[in-house]
Design a protein around this motif. Structure first.
Motif, short mmCIF file in Angstrom:
data_model
loop_
_atom_site.label_atom_id
_atom_site.label_comp_id
_atom_site.label_asym_id
_atom_site.label_seq_id
_atom_site.Cartn_x
_atom_site.Cartn_y
_atom_site.Cartn_z
N ALA A 44 27.28 -21.49 21.15
CA ALA A 44 26.78 -21.64 20.79
C ALA A 44 25.16 -22.65 21.20
N PRO A 45 24.13 -21.72 21.48
CA PRO A 45 23.43 -22.78 21.80
C PRO A 45 23.27 -24.25 21.26
N VAL A 46 23.18 -25.75 21.76
CA VAL A 46 23.04 -27.01 21.57
C VAL A 46 22.02 -27.39 21.59
N ASP A 47 21.57 -28.22 20.38
CA ASP A 47 20.32 -29.46 21.18
C ASP A 47 20.86 -30.37 21.27
N LEU A 48 20.68 -31.53 22.48
CA LEU A 48 21.20 -32.84 22.50
C LEU A 48 20.15 -33.87 23.09
N GLY A 49 19.08 -33.31 22.56
CA GLY A 49 18.36 -34.74 22.37
C GLY A 49 17.24 -34.88 23.62
N ALA A 50 16.33 -35.82 23.38
CA ALA A 50 15.27 -35.60 24.30
C ALA A 50 15.90 -35.68 25.60
N GLU A 51 15.16 -34.75 27.00
CA GLU A 51 15.44 -35.22 28.04
C GLU A 51 15.11 -36.27 28.56
N HIS A 65 29.94 -32.95 21.54
CA HIS A 65 29.49 -31.51 22.14
C HIS A 65 30.50 -31.03 23.27
N ASN A 66 31.45 -31.87 23.94
CA ASN A 66 32.39 -31.81 24.32
C ASN A 66 31.16 -31.31 26.10
N VAL A 67 30.56 -31.79 25.96
CA VAL A 67 29.43 -31.66 27.04
C VAL A 67 28.78 -32.91 27.56
N VAL A 68 28.28 -32.69 29.13
CA VAL A 68 28.04 -34.20 30.17
C VAL A 68 26.58 -32.91 30.62
N VAL A 69 25.42 -33.59 30.67
CA VAL A 69 24.76 -33.56 31.50
C VAL A 69 23.57 -34.64 32.35
N THR A 121 42.59 -29.77 39.26
CA THR A 121 42.39 -29.11 40.76
C THR A 121 41.13 -28.27 40.60
N GLU A 122 40.79 -28.21 39.36
CA GLU A 122 40.49 -27.08 39.19
C GLU A 122 38.57 -28.09 38.71
N PRO A 123 37.35 -28.24 39.07
CA PRO A 123 36.19 -28.77 38.43
C PRO A 123 35.78 -27.83 37.16
N LEU A 124 35.19 -28.52 36.27
CA LEU A 124 34.73 -28.77 35.24
C LEU A 124 33.94 -27.54 35.03
N ALA A 125 34.01 -26.66 33.98
CA ALA A 125 32.85 -25.11 33.79
C ALA A 125 31.55 -26.21 33.22
N GLU A 126 31.28 -25.48 34.76
CA GLU A 126 29.87 -25.54 34.26
C GLU A 126 28.74 -24.35 32.90
N LEU A 127 28.20 -24.89 31.97
CA LEU A 127 27.33 -24.43 30.99
C LEU A 127 25.80 -24.04 31.38
N PRO A 128 25.18 -23.10 30.46
CA PRO A 128 24.39 -23.24 30.84
C PRO A 128 23.33 -24.60 30.45
N VAL A 129 22.07 -24.09 30.53
CA VAL A 129 21.16 -25.85 30.40
C VAL A 129 19.83 -25.21 30.69
N ARG A 130 19.10 -25.91 29.75
CA ARG A 130 17.50 -25.94 29.67
C ARG A 130 16.82 -26.48 28.63
N ALA A 131 15.52 -27.15 29.16
CA ALA A 131 15.00 -28.27 28.92
C ALA A 131 14.20 -27.58 27.86
N ASP A 132 13.45 -27.18 27.06
CA ASP A 132 12.98 -26.84 25.89
C ASP A 132 11.80 -27.35 25.20
N GLY A 133 10.57 -28.02 24.92
CA GLY A 133 9.88 -28.87 24.12
C GLY A 133 10.28 -30.18 24.23
N LYS A 135 12.76 -31.12 24.95
CA LYS A 135 14.43 -31.74 24.19
C LYS A 135 15.52 -30.56 25.16
N ILE A 136 17.02 -31.34 25.40
CA ILE A 136 17.78 -30.26 25.98
C ILE A 136 18.46 -29.50 24.95
N VAL A 137 18.66 -28.27 25.82
CA VAL A 137 19.55 -27.24 25.30
C VAL A 137 21.12 -26.73 25.72
N ALA A 138 21.92 -26.76 25.72
CA ALA A 138 23.28 -26.61 26.75
C ALA A 138 23.92 -25.27 25.52
#
Length: 142
Positions: A44-51, A65-69, A121-133, A135-138
């Motif tokens: 589900a969407p998670v707030d990762l902190g300040a953009e 969160h096992n995410v890189v932005v 051999t396979e790339p990492l899975a891309e996740l949806p991400v956006r800046a909201d106010g 803050k980074i949400v992924a």
């Protein structure tokens, strides 16, 4: 027959000595933590902190969160799962924009998700991400 009990004892001792070693070998090929399943990426969407924490052309690893932005030169954001596609280990190291898996040494480009060093051999899975106010949400639904 006197030879028989000693053969059984020898077999038992040999098996007892080899079993833990074989288990270590198997654990080395699985996720970090002795074969337990690697923690999942967001479901589900998670707030990762300040953009503002991510410089243009740079990346930030969010281990919890096992995410890189990453942020492109134009300010666009990209997010990827940091679960290695080789053996499912949680990637815990980022140098510049290169992610390094602790299990077998696979490396990935944090800006594209592409493999830059095998055994993956396979790339990492891309996740949806956006800046909201500011803050980074992924994650799904971001």
């Amino acid at each position: 027959m006197p030879g028989r009990p000693s053969a059984r004892r020898r077999t038992i001792l040999r098996t007892a000595a080899v079993t833990p070693v074989a288990g270590l070998g198997l654990a080395a090929c699985g996720p970090e933590g002795g074969g337990a399943a690697a923690p999942a990426t967001p479901t589900a969407p998670v707030d990762l902190g300040a953009e503002s924490e991510i410089p243009k052309g740079g990346a930030k690893l969010f281990r919890d969160h096992n995410v890189v932005v990453s942020k492109g030169g134009d300010g666009s954001l990209k997010a990827f799962s940091t679960i290695c596609t080789h053996a499912g280990c949680a990637i815990n190291k980022l140098e510049g924009t290169t992610l390094m898996c602790p299990c077998h040494g696979s490396q990935f480009d944090a800006t594209t998700g592409k493999v830059v060093q095998s055994p993956a051999t396979e790339p990492l899975a891309e996740l949806p991400v956006r800046a909201d106010g500011g803050k980074i949400v992924a994650g799904p639904g971001a």
